[in-house]
Design an enzyme around this catalytic site. Structure first.
Site, PDB file in Angstrom:
ATOM      1  N   SER A  48      53.462 140.402  65.405  1.00  0.00           N
ATOM      2  CA  SER A  48      54.559 141.178  64.820  1.00  0.00           C
ATOM      3  C   SER A  48      54.791 142.486  65.564  1.00  0.00           C
ATOM      4  O   SER A  48      55.930 142.824  65.907  1.00  0.00           O
ATOM      5  CB  SER A  48      54.285 141.465  63.346  1.00  0.00           C
ATOM      6  OG  SER A  48      54.240 140.266  62.619  1.00  0.00           O
ATOM      7  N   TYR A 137      48.083 134.726  58.358  1.00  0.00           N
ATOM      8  CA  TYR A 137      48.525 136.115  58.334  1.00  0.00           C
ATOM      9  C   TYR A 137      49.350 136.335  57.074  1.00  0.00           C
ATOM     10  O   TYR A 137      50.437 135.789  56.933  1.00  0.00           O
ATOM     11  CB  TYR A 137      49.328 136.420  59.595  1.00  0.00           C
ATOM     12  CG  TYR A 137      49.822 137.842  59.730  1.00  0.00           C
ATOM     13  CD1 TYR A 137      49.231 138.894  59.028  1.00  0.00           C
ATOM     14  CD2 TYR A 137      50.860 138.144  60.585  1.00  0.00           C
ATOM     15  CE1 TYR A 137      49.692 140.197  59.161  1.00  0.00           C
ATOM     16  CE2 TYR A 137      51.328 139.444  60.736  1.00  0.00           C
ATOM     17  CZ  TYR A 137      50.737 140.466  60.024  1.00  0.00           C
ATOM     18  OH  TYR A 137      51.196 141.750  60.160  1.00  0.00           O
ATOM     19  N   LYS A 165      44.134 137.302  57.921  1.00  0.00           N
ATOM     20  CA  LYS A 165      44.439 138.724  58.072  1.00  0.00           C
ATOM     21  C   LYS A 165      45.335 139.084  56.904  1.00  0.00           C
ATOM     22  O   LYS A 165      46.435 138.542  56.772  1.00  0.00           O
ATOM     23  CB  LYS A 165      45.154 139.005  59.386  1.00  0.00           C
ATOM     24  CG  LYS A 165      45.595 140.457  59.531  1.00  0.00           C
ATOM     25  CD  LYS A 165      46.368 140.671  60.822  1.00  0.00           C
ATOM     26  CE  LYS A 165      46.929 142.083  60.878  1.00  0.00           C
ATOM     27  NZ  LYS A 165      47.727 142.294  62.100  1.00  0.00           N
TER      28      LYS A 165
END
Length: 196
Positions: A48, A137, A165
């Site tokens: 990202s 994620y 994460k």
């Protein structure tokens, strides 16, 4: 489940661009070296923060390979493999495997805001079709959905899911993740303020 030794700090590298919009590879390699010199135990390419959404497939593939080659085995390299279409995610996973990445970091389908049932189906399909070890994620602000600890526990049974994460920013959620899946998955947090 794939066996990985991931732990510590895995920064998501920014992607520096030149004035013409091309990737500044020289500066990028400097950023890789700076991260490792400052204690990173792994790096993430085209995540990202690396603005994967602004990169072409060819540029993402180039970043994966450039990162693996430049890191030269010093730390694990994860590829940001998030995308909207499942076919594009699988293509990114295949490219990451070909580049020699240690794993991939993957959001639920971006923009689509899938239901929990759809999230499970998405990750099951990806896991069945790639050998790439996956770091789930959870970034509710970016994906529009929250991968809850209960959902992560369900996903932890998938053979290629090895880590999570969590960027929810909710410390109780991270604590619950550690309790539910800490013996199965590596648990990372996305906000530096939560490290303590």
């Amino acid at each position: 489940m794939a066996d990985v030794n991931w732990g510590g700090i895995f920064p998501v590298l920014v992607t520096p661009f030149g004035a013409d919009g091309s990737i500044n590879e020289t500066r990028y390699k400097e950023l890789v070296d700076d991260a490792i010199a400052n204690g990173a135990q792994g790096v993430v390419a085209a995540g990202s923060t690396g603005e994967f959404y602004a990169l072409t497939k060819a540029e993402r593939a180039r970043l994966y390979k450039l990162t693996v080659d430049h890191v030269a085995g010093r730390v694990p390299v994860l590829a940001g493999v998030a995308d909207l279409r499942v076919e594009d995610v699988l293509e990114a996973c295949q490219t990451a495997v070909g580049a020699g990445c240690a794993g991939g970091m993957i959001l639920p389908p971006i923009y689509a805001m899938p239901s929990p049932r759809e999230i499970v189906a998405f990750f099951e399909y990806i896991s069945r079709n790639t050998p790439l070890p996956l770091m789930l994620y959870n970034s509710p602000r970016r994906a529009g959905v929250d991968i809850t600890p209960a959902l992560v526990e369900q996903l932890s049974a998938l053979p290629t899911v090895v880590a999570i994460k969590d960027s929810s920013g909710v410390i109780t959620q991270v604590s619950e993740l550690v309790q539910r899946v800490g013996d199965k998955l590596r648990v990372f947090v996305g906000y530096e303020t939560m490290i303590v």
